[in-house]
Enzyme design. Sequence first.
Site, mmCIF file in Angstrom:
data_model
loop_
_atom_site.group_PDB
_atom_site.id
_atom_site.type_symbol
_atom_site.label_atom_id
_atom_site.label_comp_id
_atom_site.label_asym_id
_atom_site.label_seq_id
_atom_site.Cartn_x
_atom_site.Cartn_y
_atom_site.Cartn_z
ATOM 1 N N LYS A 122 17.327 -4.943 5.698
ATOM 2 C CA LYS A 122 18.551 -4.844 5.060
ATOM 3 C C LYS A 122 18.955 -6.119 4.451
ATOM 4 O O LYS A 122 18.615 -7.328 5.257
ATOM 5 C CB LYS A 122 19.560 -4.264 5.511
ATOM 6 C CG LYS A 122 19.177 -2.510 6.075
ATOM 7 C CD LYS A 122 20.267 -1.881 6.544
ATOM 8 C CE LYS A 122 19.675 -0.448 6.818
ATOM 9 N NZ LYS A 122 18.936 -0.080 7.900
ATOM 10 N N SER B 224 10.306 -19.096 12.580
ATOM 11 C CA SER B 224 9.012 -18.706 12.476
ATOM 12 C C SER B 224 8.679 -17.461 12.664
ATOM 13 O O SER B 224 9.454 -16.685 13.245
ATOM 14 C CB SER B 224 8.340 -19.590 13.423
ATOM 15 O OG SER B 224 8.703 -19.239 14.861
ATOM 16 N N HIS C 40 0.911 -1.255 -0.110
ATOM 17 C CA HIS C 40 -0.113 0.080 -0.045
ATOM 18 C C HIS C 40 0.903 1.378 0.121
ATOM 19 O O HIS C 40 2.040 1.421 0.385
ATOM 20 C CB HIS C 40 -0.852 0.077 1.118
ATOM 21 C CG HIS C 40 -1.736 -1.245 1.260
ATOM 22 N ND1 HIS C 40 -2.777 -1.420 0.635
ATOM 23 C CD2 HIS C 40 -1.664 -2.500 2.248
ATOM 24 C CE1 HIS C 40 -3.353 -2.356 1.026
ATOM 25 N NE2 HIS C 40 -2.841 -3.099 1.800
HETATM 26 C C1 LIG Z 1 18.202 -18.923 14.887
HETATM 27 C C2 LIG Z 1 18.345 -19.705 16.260
HETATM 28 C C3 LIG Z 1 18.412 -21.284 15.801
HETATM 29 C C4 LIG Z 1 19.833 -19.334 16.945
HETATM 30 O O1 LIG Z 1 20.154 -20.319 17.884
HETATM 31 P P1 LIG Z 1 21.689 -20.114 18.608
HETATM 32 O O2 LIG Z 1 22.420 -20.121 17.848
HETATM 33 O O3 LIG Z 1 21.338 -21.146 19.718
HETATM 34 O O4 LIG Z 1 20.896 -18.639 19.250
HETATM 35 P P2 LIG Z 1 21.559 -18.273 20.850
HETATM 36 O O5 LIG Z 1 20.254 -18.816 21.648
HETATM 37 O O6 LIG Z 1 23.027 -18.587 21.265
HETATM 38 O O7 LIG Z 1 21.501 -16.806 20.725
HETATM 39 C C5 LIG Z 1 22.339 -15.821 20.374
HETATM 40 C C6 LIG Z 1 21.967 -14.376 20.808
HETATM 41 O O8 LIG Z 1 21.046 -13.845 19.884
HETATM 42 C C7 LIG Z 1 19.783 -13.731 20.486
HETATM 43 N N1 LIG Z 1 18.611 -14.124 19.943
HETATM 44 C C8 LIG Z 1 18.302 -15.359 19.732
HETATM 45 N N2 LIG Z 1 17.276 -15.465 18.854
HETATM 46 C C9 LIG Z 1 16.891 -14.220 18.911
HETATM 47 C C10 LIG Z 1 15.450 -13.705 18.280
HETATM 48 N N3 LIG Z 1 14.566 -14.495 17.832
HETATM 49 N N4 LIG Z 1 15.462 -12.237 18.565
HETATM 50 C C11 LIG Z 1 16.210 -11.580 19.119
HETATM 51 N N5 LIG Z 1 17.484 -12.082 19.553
HETATM 52 C C12 LIG Z 1 17.721 -13.431 19.364
HETATM 53 C C13 LIG Z 1 19.955 -14.294 21.870
HETATM 54 O O9 LIG Z 1 19.384 -13.539 22.831
HETATM 55 C C14 LIG Z 1 21.654 -14.107 22.075
HETATM 56 O O10 LIG Z 1 21.948 -12.905 22.450
HETATM 57 P P3 LIG Z 1 23.183 -12.663 23.679
HETATM 58 O O11 LIG Z 1 24.294 -13.150 22.976
HETATM 59 O O12 LIG Z 1 23.220 -11.193 23.808
HETATM 60 O O13 LIG Z 1 22.684 -13.572 24.890
HETATM 61 C C15 LIG Z 1 17.321 -19.638 17.318
HETATM 62 O O14 LIG Z 1 17.736 -18.111 17.676
HETATM 63 C C16 LIG Z 1 16.130 -19.433 16.823
HETATM 64 O O15 LIG Z 1 15.315 -18.843 16.200
HETATM 65 N N6 LIG Z 1 15.341 -20.643 16.872
HETATM 66 C C17 LIG Z 1 13.851 -21.046 16.451
HETATM 67 C C18 LIG Z 1 13.972 -21.317 14.951
HETATM 68 C C19 LIG Z 1 12.378 -21.563 14.604
HETATM 69 O O16 LIG Z 1 11.827 -20.516 14.381
HETATM 70 N N7 LIG Z 1 12.062 -22.827 14.237
HETATM 71 C C20 LIG Z 1 10.709 -23.112 13.696
HETATM 72 C C21 LIG Z 1 10.584 -23.860 12.707
HETATM 73 S S1 LIG Z 1 11.467 -23.372 11.351
#
Ligand SMILES: CC(C)(COP(=O)(O)OP(=O)(O)OC[C@H]1O[C@@H](n2cnc3c(N)ncnc32)[C@H](O)[C@@H]1OP(=O)(O)O)[C@@H](O)C(=O)NCCC(=O)NCCS
Length: 252
Positions: A215, A191, A160
């Site tokens: 970005k 997700s 939009h």
């Molecule tokens: C991407 C992902 C796998 C990374 O896992 P990881 O490498 O173990 O990440 P960590 O838990 O070590 O986090 C690293 C940093 O990023 C931050 N962080 C992780 N996920 C975040 C999010 N979604 N939003 C904001 N910050 C996030 C953590 O707080 C951490 O910050 P810090 O170092 O200041 O403490 C995980 O964050 C994630 O999103 N898992 C869900 C995946 C999903 O959606 N699956 C559904 C099916 S597809």
Amino acid sequence: MKNLVSRIVLTIKRRETPLADFIYRLAKGLRSFSLPTVKPLHLPLYYLDRGLHEGLQWLLHTFWWSPLFRARCEVAGKNLRVPNGIPYVVGSHLLIMLGDNVTIQRSTIGASRVFDEPVLRIGNASTVGYGTVISVAKEIVIGDNCLIGPNCIIMDSDDHPISPGKRLAGEGVKPEDVLPVRIGNNVWIGSNCAILKGVTIGDNSIIATHSVITKDVLENCIYAGYPARPTVRDIDKLDVVKEYGGEHGIPT
Ligand SMILES: CC(C)(COP(=O)(O)OP(=O)(O)OC[C@H]1O[C@@H](n2cnc3c(N)ncnc32)[C@H](O)[C@@H]1OP(=O)(O)O)[C@@H](O)C(=O)NCCC(=O)NCCS
């Protein structure tokens, strides 16, 4: 009549008379009634229910959803899977091109009216999760082996105009405000992420759940947040850190 019914219902809800109180407690008791579970009986019935459900899904998928959706695509490679039904496609002018082994859970794929032949390309072995919306004005390309999580939104325009007057007039976005989106190979989008217009996501990168990508995203990185920034915790996961050091805002 409607007033009389409302009056009676309110009298019962407010338990205004002994009879209303009795009816209220009786209705509440009935509502919370549940059959006792007899595990040896109910567990086989549970598996029967699941089996029938899976069988019906398989029949629908094989003989209805998959061939019909394949017909809607310009190109669809082998082993297309649409396990929860035909994705909801808005816009008959949208060209959909799919590689081999693509899975699309129940999703919405929409095309705006800005360009004549907007294109959505999804590469081999990529999956689009349940509830995801892909809104194409011109071109969205998703590479091979990508995992797009549930309830994401991917869009190559804002859909939009920013101007309140233009929105009131029902105008669409201008062609120059449409910026194609490119998602590389082996990208995992968690997700509930939003991938906004003009973004390129590099190969192998991960977008953490609930992130908003405004970005470009480098290759081999994890981005998280709102708006998303690169994050690193386990250095072994990310060869890019060795390569770039602290550049591009990547914490070391
Ligand atoms: C991407 C992902 C796998 C990374 O896992 P990881 O490498 O173990 O990440 P960590 O838990 O070590 O986090 C690293 C940093 O990023 C931050 N962080 C992780 N996920 C975040 C999010 N979604 N939003 C904001 N910050 C996030 C953590 O707080 C951490 O910050 P810090 O170092 O200041 O403490 C995980 O964050 C994630 O999103 N898992 C869900 C995946 C999903 O959606 N699956 C559904 C099916 S597809």
